[in-house]
Design a protein around this motif. Structure first.
Motif, mmCIF file in Angstrom:
data_model
loop_
_atom_site.group_PDB
_atom_site.id
_atom_site.type_symbol
_atom_site.label_atom_id
_atom_site.label_comp_id
_atom_site.label_asym_id
_atom_site.label_seq_id
_atom_site.Cartn_x
_atom_site.Cartn_y
_atom_site.Cartn_z
ATOM 1 N N THR A 45 -10.297 5.868 0.666
ATOM 2 C CA THR A 45 -9.686 5.372 1.901
ATOM 3 C C THR A 45 -10.303 6.054 3.121
ATOM 4 O OG1 THR A 45 -7.605 5.003 0.706
ATOM 5 C CG2 THR A 45 -7.503 4.998 3.099
ATOM 6 N N ASP A 49 -13.700 4.485 3.502
ATOM 7 C CA ASP A 49 -13.594 3.124 4.032
ATOM 8 C C ASP A 49 -13.280 3.142 5.521
ATOM 9 O OD1 ASP A 49 -13.385 0.219 3.787
ATOM 10 O OD2 ASP A 49 -11.233 0.496 4.024
ATOM 11 N N GLY A 50 -12.394 4.041 5.942
ATOM 12 C CA GLY A 50 -12.079 4.148 7.363
ATOM 13 C C GLY A 50 -13.264 4.589 8.185
ATOM 14 N N SER A 103 0.821 -1.211 0.000
ATOM 15 C CA SER A 103 0.000 0.000 0.000
ATOM 16 C C SER A 103 0.856 1.262 0.000
ATOM 17 C CB SER A 103 -0.919 -0.008 1.231
ATOM 18 O OG SER A 103 -1.711 1.148 1.273
ATOM 19 N N ARG A 110 -12.386 2.614 11.568
ATOM 20 C CA ARG A 110 -10.949 2.461 11.797
ATOM 21 C C ARG A 110 -10.277 3.821 11.599
ATOM 22 N NH1 ARG A 110 -9.170 -2.448 8.035
ATOM 23 N NH2 ARG A 110 -10.575 -1.350 6.613
ATOM 24 N N TYR A 130 -4.960 7.576 7.220
ATOM 25 C CA TYR A 130 -4.131 7.220 6.069
ATOM 26 C C TYR A 130 -4.670 7.890 4.807
ATOM 27 C CZ TYR A 130 -1.640 4.228 2.704
ATOM 28 O OH TYR A 130 -0.858 3.766 1.679
ATOM 29 N N ASN A 175 -8.804 -5.029 -1.911
ATOM 30 C CA ASN A 175 -8.297 -3.677 -1.702
ATOM 31 C C ASN A 175 -8.203 -2.931 -3.032
ATOM 32 O OD1 ASN A 175 -6.280 -1.468 -1.330
ATOM 33 N ND2 ASN A 175 -6.175 -2.302 0.743
ATOM 34 N N VAL A 180 -7.071 3.904 9.255
ATOM 35 C CA VAL A 180 -7.345 3.898 7.814
ATOM 36 C C VAL A 180 -7.816 5.278 7.373
ATOM 37 C CG1 VAL A 180 -8.747 2.881 5.983
ATOM 38 C CG2 VAL A 180 -7.846 1.436 7.806
#
Length: 434
Positions: free
Chosen positions: A366, A369-370, A268, A375, A381, A328, A378
């Motif tokens: 991202t 998704d986090g 990643s 999360r 990130y 992913n 994530v």
């Protein structure tokens, strides 16, 4: 914490929350964990002891070297090797069930092999360089890994073959197109041991360390294929990072801790870093002026093709285990960038800006998704990806300092409010749960 749980067991049994049988199982579980802790410490200290003793012997011999005659030098060269072999035989026949004995004796023997090679070469004036020394050392050390079932020796072996690849392809023959082919043979020779770790110790720290070191080693070694056309090198690395991502998503990586999955994290971070590099115009200007050199029969072209084939095979394997939507999203970047590469042969500016758009989309997704999976790591990130993209455009655009300042303020506020929202969401979920 363990002591508090054990103290609460009688009260939980009395209250009828758990049965007596469950209470005994919990006690047995924590007792077994306690008995494992000294064993682990013994392994660690055994390995450290072997390293220190081996290095100490080498230093003592080196200090008195000039005062010794040739027979004594040869005896001292072979003595650590004989001691190491004796310790390994003792570990195999008398302490085969002791991991500490196997690991420490294998480490000592591997260091003794290096010491013996160096001393014998010096005594008999055998010519060679550091690359030759590392090659012989790794060749003689590979059987130790399998005979002793030593994970520490295996980790040292990965470091050694990576050092060998750098010495041959980067340092010693700098400026030449030298490829350390033996690195790949050594690497293939180690894969059965990695598979054994997965089958028998897939939740151990040794398995996680191997994943991290193997990913790092491959990332370093791929750069040895730097013959023209060099424009294929970023594409080959994208294929490699996609392979890491896809390999890290296979069912063999069952750990719930993200930090344990070295292939996934390296893939990643490597993909995003390379995309950020390709978001500048240098790469696209190069491919526009060197189209005649593409698809030549060179090692770089073969590395690009083989790494792409590996990524496609791993994508197919992941597709059999799960749906494409569960894979992913960064795993598909290597395919998208190759299409942009073909487009860039005619319209490099369009490809460059599409790479910027791709990075932005990955960052936003991202973050989403986090947020959806609760999360924070994530989510942050994703914010870091957006921030990095803005910083890159800070250096090659004509935006005023006011606009640049506003962009950084927006991103900074985004960091604060998204993390604040996530923490509040977590707290509410904790309160609602019975």
């Amino acid at each position: 914490m363990k002591k508090n749980i054990l103290q609460e067991l009688p009260e939980l049994v009395h209250a009828g929350v758990i049965t007596e049988e469950i209470s005994e199982k919990i006690s047995t579980y924590y007792e077994s964990k306690s008995s494992d802790s000294p064993n682990r410490l013994f392994i660690v200290f055994g390995i450290l002891g072997a390293l220190l003793v081996g290095l100490g012997i080498i230093l003592i011999i080196a200090h008195n070297w000039d005062n010794l005659n040739k027979p004594i030098k040869l005896f001292l060269a072979l003595l650590p090797l004989l001691i190491g072999q004796g310790l390994c035989l003792f570990s195999l026949y008398k302490k085969s069930s002791s991991k500490a004995w196997r690991e420490s004796s294998a480490v000592f023997l591997m260091l003794a092999v290096a010491s013996s090679i160096s001393i014998v070469s010096q005594v008999y004036n055998i010519k060679g360089n550091l690359g030759d020394f590392l090659f012989i050392w790794m060749l003689l050390s590979l059987p130790i890994i399998y005979l002793m079932r030593s994970s520490v020796t295996s980790l040292m072996f990965i470091v050694g073959i990576t050092w060998y690849a750098c010495e041959v392809s980067y340092f010693h023959f700098f400026g030449r197109d030298t490829i350390a082919w033996w690195y790949w043979i050594f690497f293939l020779g180690l894969t059965p041991y990695y598979y054994r770790l997965f089958k028998q110790e897939s939740t151990s720290n040794f398995f996680y360390f191997h994943s991290w070191l193997l990913a790092l080693s491959l990332t370093i070694a791929l750069g040895m294929f730097r013959q023209a056309p060099t424009e294929f090198i970023p594409l080959a690395y994208l294929n490699l990072f996609a392979s890491f991502l896809l390999f890290g998503q296979l069912n063999l990586h069952r750990s719930t801790r993200l930090i344990s999955n070295g292939f996934l994290i390296m893939g990643s971070i490597g993909t995003i870093t390379l995309l950020l590099s390709l978001s500048f115009d240098w790469y696209w200007e190069e491919i526009m002026h060197t189209t005649s050199s593409f698809f030549q029969s060179t090692s770089t072209t073969y590395a690009f093709m083989l790494s792409g084939l590996l990524a496609c095979l791993l994508l197919y394997s992941n597709g059999k285990e799960k749906s494409l939507s569960a894979i992913n999203s960064k795993s598909f970047v290597f395919l998208v960038v190759f299409i942009l590469f073909l487009l860039g042969l005619q319209m490099p500016v369009v490809s460059q800006w599409l790479v910027n758009l791709l990075i932005f989309v990955i960052g936003v997704y991202t973050i989403y998704d986090g947020a959806m999976t609760n999360r924070i790591s994530v989510l942050n990130y994703g914010l870091i990806i957006i921030t990095a993209l803005i910083i890159c455009r800070f250096f090659d655009t004509d935006m005023s300092f006011v606009v640049r300042g506003l962009l950084f303020m927006v991103v900074g506020a985004g960091f604060f409010f998204t993390n604040y929202w996530m923490i509040r969401k977590r707290n509410k979920t904790t309160v609602i749960q019975p």
